[in-house]
Motif scaffolding. Structure first.
Motif, PDB file in Angstrom:
ATOM      1  N   ARG A 109       0.811  -1.211   0.000  1.00  0.00           N
ATOM      2  CA  ARG A 109       0.000   0.000   0.000  1.00  0.00           C
ATOM      3  C   ARG A 109       0.851   1.271   0.000  1.00  0.00           C
ATOM      4  O   ARG A 109       0.607   2.182  -0.777  1.00  0.00           O
ATOM      5  CB  ARG A 109      -0.902  -0.016   1.225  1.00  0.00           C
ATOM      6  CG  ARG A 109      -1.831   1.170   1.336  1.00  0.00           C
ATOM      7  CD  ARG A 109      -2.851   0.953   2.420  1.00  0.00           C
ATOM      8  NE  ARG A 109      -3.832   2.015   2.424  1.00  0.00           N
ATOM      9  CZ  ARG A 109      -3.715   3.157   3.090  1.00  0.00           C
ATOM     10  NH1 ARG A 109      -2.649   3.381   3.816  1.00  0.00           N
ATOM     11  NH2 ARG A 109      -4.669   4.073   3.026  1.00  0.00           N
ATOM     12  N   LYS A 110       1.842   1.310   0.851  1.00  0.00           N
ATOM     13  CA  LYS A 110       2.648   2.538   0.959  1.00  0.00           C
ATOM     14  C   LYS A 110       3.369   2.842  -0.365  1.00  0.00           C
ATOM     15  O   LYS A 110       3.477   3.993  -0.765  1.00  0.00           O
ATOM     16  CB  LYS A 110       3.643   2.447   2.128  1.00  0.00           C
ATOM     17  CG  LYS A 110       4.650   1.309   2.041  1.00  0.00           C
ATOM     18  CD  LYS A 110       5.689   1.398   3.154  1.00  0.00           C
ATOM     19  CE  LYS A 110       6.891   0.441   2.942  1.00  0.00           C
ATOM     20  NZ  LYS A 110       6.667  -0.751   2.111  1.00  0.00           N
ATOM     21  N   ASP A 111       3.822   1.803  -1.061  1.00  0.00           N
ATOM     22  CA  ASP A 111       4.463   2.011  -2.360  1.00  0.00           C
ATOM     23  C   ASP A 111       3.451   2.536  -3.379  1.00  0.00           C
ATOM     24  O   ASP A 111       3.736   3.448  -4.146  1.00  0.00           O
ATOM     25  CB  ASP A 111       5.075   0.701  -2.879  1.00  0.00           C
ATOM     26  CG  ASP A 111       6.277   0.270  -2.045  1.00  0.00           C
ATOM     27  OD1 ASP A 111       6.946   1.155  -1.475  1.00  0.00           O
ATOM     28  OD2 ASP A 111       6.539  -0.948  -1.951  1.00  0.00           O
ATOM     29  N   LYS A 112       2.278   1.943  -3.367  1.00  0.00           N
ATOM     30  CA  LYS A 112       1.267   2.366  -4.338  1.00  0.00           C
ATOM     31  C   LYS A 112       0.883   3.827  -4.091  1.00  0.00           C
ATOM     32  O   LYS A 112       0.806   4.623  -5.033  1.00  0.00           O
ATOM     33  CB  LYS A 112       0.032   1.463  -4.232  1.00  0.00           C
ATOM     34  CG  LYS A 112      -0.913   1.634  -5.403  1.00  0.00           C
ATOM     35  CD  LYS A 112      -2.195   0.826  -5.238  1.00  0.00           C
ATOM     36  CE  LYS A 112      -3.256   1.345  -6.186  1.00  0.00           C
ATOM     37  NZ  LYS A 112      -4.597   0.871  -5.864  1.00  0.00           N
ATOM     38  N   LEU A 113       0.677   4.189  -2.832  1.00  0.00           N
ATOM     39  CA  LEU A 113       0.292   5.569  -2.522  1.00  0.00           C
ATOM     40  C   LEU A 113       1.385   6.547  -2.953  1.00  0.00           C
ATOM     41  O   LEU A 113       1.100   7.622  -3.478  1.00  0.00           O
ATOM     42  CB  LEU A 113      -0.004   5.715  -1.026  1.00  0.00           C
ATOM     43  CG  LEU A 113      -1.219   4.939  -0.503  1.00  0.00           C
ATOM     44  CD1 LEU A 113      -1.490   5.285   0.959  1.00  0.00           C
ATOM     45  CD2 LEU A 113      -2.467   5.191  -1.340  1.00  0.00           C
ATOM     46  N   ALA A 114       2.644   6.144  -2.752  1.00  0.00           N
ATOM     47  CA  ALA A 114       3.753   7.023  -3.158  1.00  0.00           C
ATOM     48  C   ALA A 114       3.786   7.189  -4.670  1.00  0.00           C
ATOM     49  O   ALA A 114       4.013   8.296  -5.188  1.00  0.00           O
ATOM     50  CB  ALA A 114       5.069   6.445  -2.652  1.00  0.00           C
ATOM     51  N   LEU A 115       3.516   6.106  -5.386  1.00  0.00           N
ATOM     52  CA  LEU A 115       3.557   6.156  -6.858  1.00  0.00           C
ATOM     53  C   LEU A 115       2.467   7.060  -7.433  1.00  0.00           C
ATOM     54  O   LEU A 115       2.635   7.670  -8.488  1.00  0.00           O
ATOM     55  CB  LEU A 115       3.448   4.750  -7.438  1.00  0.00           C
ATOM     56  CG  LEU A 115       4.732   3.923  -7.298  1.00  0.00           C
ATOM     57  CD1 LEU A 115       4.444   2.431  -7.426  1.00  0.00           C
ATOM     58  CD2 LEU A 115       5.763   4.356  -8.336  1.00  0.00           C
ATOM     59  N   TYR A 116       1.314   7.137  -6.742  1.00  0.00           N
ATOM     60  CA  TYR A 116       0.280   8.066  -7.184  1.00  0.00           C
ATOM     61  C   TYR A 116       0.859   9.480  -7.295  1.00  0.00           C
ATOM     62  O   TYR A 116       0.501  10.242  -8.176  1.00  0.00           O
ATOM     63  CB  TYR A 116      -0.869   8.108  -6.165  1.00  0.00           C
ATOM     64  CG  TYR A 116      -1.871   6.983  -6.260  1.00  0.00           C
ATOM     65  CD1 TYR A 116      -2.291   6.474  -7.482  1.00  0.00           C
ATOM     66  CD2 TYR A 116      -2.443   6.461  -5.107  1.00  0.00           C
ATOM     67  CE1 TYR A 116      -3.234   5.455  -7.549  1.00  0.00           C
ATOM     68  CE2 TYR A 116      -3.399   5.443  -5.165  1.00  0.00           C
ATOM     69  CZ  TYR A 116      -3.780   4.948  -6.392  1.00  0.00           C
ATOM     70  OH  TYR A 116      -4.721   3.954  -6.443  1.00  0.00           O
ATOM     71  N   GLU A 117       1.729   9.808  -6.353  1.00  0.00           N
ATOM     72  CA  GLU A 117       2.258  11.182  -6.297  1.00  0.00           C
ATOM     73  C   GLU A 117       3.365  11.416  -7.315  1.00  0.00           C
ATOM     74  O   GLU A 117       3.503  12.508  -7.845  1.00  0.00           O
ATOM     75  CB  GLU A 117       2.782  11.498  -4.888  1.00  0.00           C
ATOM     76  CG  GLU A 117       1.756  11.260  -3.774  1.00  0.00           C
ATOM     77  CD  GLU A 117       0.397  11.904  -4.064  1.00  0.00           C
ATOM     78  OE1 GLU A 117       0.371  13.042  -4.593  1.00  0.00           O
ATOM     79  OE2 GLU A 117      -0.632  11.267  -3.780  1.00  0.00           O
ATOM     80  N   THR A 118       4.168  10.381  -7.558  1.00  0.00           N
ATOM     81  CA  THR A 118       5.340  10.599  -8.417  1.00  0.00           C
ATOM     82  C   THR A 118       5.093  10.231  -9.878  1.00  0.00           C
ATOM     83  O   THR A 118       5.783  10.727 -10.754  1.00  0.00           O
ATOM     84  CB  THR A 118       6.536   9.773  -7.903  1.00  0.00           C
ATOM     85  OG1 THR A 118       6.152   8.396  -7.850  1.00  0.00           O
ATOM     86  CG2 THR A 118       6.940  10.216  -6.504  1.00  0.00           C
TER      87      THR A 118
END
Lengths: 191, 191
Positions: A109-118
Motif C-alpha cells: 500500500r505505501k508504495d502504491k500511494l507514493a507512486l500516485y504522487e510521483t
DNA sequence: GAAAAAAGTTGAACTTGTTCAACACTCTTA
DNA sequence: TAAGAGTGTTGAACAAGTTCAACTTTTTTC
C-alpha cells in the motif's frame, strides 16, 4: 520474465512509457499461495494490492447468519484486494482465499500511494481501472435485480466460462446469492 | 456563487490549488430540469457528467420484461451520469429522470477528457471518486445478496433518510428489487 | 374544481427459492 | 486402505416474494 502478464494488463488500460512501466512494476513482488490458504482474512486491514499470475481466488464475506457471500472470483490476469479496507484502512469484511495453488504479484500500500504522487500514469491507470470496475458492478447489480436465479446462472456460465469450470457449484451458488441445493435443482431443470 | 457546492464537494475528495479548482469548475454550466424531464434516455449516448445542485433524480433501466430497475437516486451534492455509456460511448441502458424541478451543473465529455490530460488533480479526483463509488457498489451487492427485502428496506431508510422522504414507495421498491405491492405488505408488518 | 392519472393497500392463488435431513460420490490424507 | 471431509442430489415442508385484480386515496392537470 515473470512480470510480462502484468505489463500487458497495464498497457491494455493506459499507455505507459517504457521506463515508467519498468519502475512501476519493480515494486511488485511475487508470492506463492497454497490451495485453501488465505491472502486476507475478514477483520484484518488490507495493506496490499495483488495481481493474479496463475491459479484462482475467491473473494467472499461471511454474514451474521453465517452464510458465505461470494463477491467475485479472480483468476489469471485479474486484480485482487479489498478496496474498502485498503482505502479506509478499516478491518476487512472480506476473505481472499486461494482455490488452488496460485501465484500472485503484490504491491504494498505505501508504495502504491507514493507512486500516485510521483507517476501521473499510475494515477491514470487506477482511475481507468476503477471506472471499468464500476461499470462491471453496476451491470451486475442490474442483473441481480432484474434476472431470475436461473438466468443469472446461465449468464455467469457464458460470461466466465474459464471460472465456472474451476470452481465448485457451492461457490457458484454463493456468488449467485442462492443456496447450493437450489442450484442443483436448477441444473436438473435444464435438461 | 452557484458553484460553491461543487467546489466543496471536490475539496472533500482531493486537494486542489485555488486556480486549478477555478479552471476546472469554469467548464461546468448550469441547467434547470423540470419535474419528470429526462436528462438521459435509454438508447442515447451519454456525453456529459452532472452534479446535482438541487432537486432529485432517479437513475433506472427498463428490462426486457418491462420492469423498472432503479440503480440509484441522486439528490443535492451527488454526481450523475451513465458511466458505462460515457466511457464506451455506447447506447445507454439507463434513464436519468428528474423527480422534481431540479438544478444541475454539467460538464461536457470532451472538456472532461481534455482536463484529464492537462490537470493532474482532475485525474486524481476521479480516481478517488471512482474508488469510493466502487466501495459503495460492493457494499450494496453484499447487502443485496445477504439481507432480506425487509432488512434492505430498513437499511435504505436509515442510510438515505433524505432520499426516502422524497421518493415514492414504488420507486423505493424498484431500488430494492421487489414489487411495490410487496413493499406495502412489509410496511404493514412493521407495525 | 371536476376528471383523470398516479400512488398506495389488500387478498387470494401462485412461483421462486430455502431449510433440513438423508444419501451417494469423490477426493484427500493418515 | 480406511476414515473423514467436502461436494452434489433429492424430497418434503416451508417461507419469501410475485401476480393479478379490485378498491381507496392522493396528486396532477385542464
Amino acid at each position: 520474465m515473470t512480470k510480462d502478464l502484468l505489463k500487458k494488463n497495464i498497457l491494455k488500460n493506459v499507455p505507459f512509457s517504457k521506463s515508467a512501466l519498468e519502475e512501476f512494476c519493480s515494486y511488485f513482488y511475487e508470492k506463492s499461495i497454497h490451495k485453501k490458504a488465505f491472502v486476507l482474512v475478514q477483520g484484518e486491514v488490507c495493506k496490499f494490492e495483488g495481481f493474479v499470475l496463475s491459479g484462482c481466488f475467491r473473494i467472499f464475506s461471511i454474514d451474521k447468519k453465517g452464510n458465505e457471500n461470494t463477491l467475485y472470483f479472480a483468476t489469471k490476469d485479474w486484480w485482487l484486494m479489498d478496496i474498502d479496507s485498503f482505502m479506509n484502512q478499516s478491518p476487512s469484511v472480506l476473505n481472499i482465499q486461494a482455490l488452488e495453488d496460485s501465484q500472485v504479484l503484490l504491491i504494498d500500500r505505501k508504495d502504491k500511494l507514493a507512486l500516485y504522487e510521483t507517476q501521473p500514469a499510475v494515477e491514470k491507470l487506477f482511475r481507468v481501472m476503477s471506472q471499468k470496475a464500476l461499470i462491471a458492478w453496476q451491470r451486475r447489480l442490474i442483473s441481480s435485480n432484474s434476472l431470475t436465479a436461473k438466468e443469472r446462472y446461465h449468464k455467469f456460465l457464458t460470461t466466465y466460462p474459464d471460472i465456472s469450470s474451476k470452481v465448485s457449484d457451492r461457490q457458484i451458488a454463493s456468488y449467485l446469492g442462492i443456496t447450493h441445493e437450489f442450484l442443483s435443482k436448477l441444473k436438473k431443470q435444464k435438461k
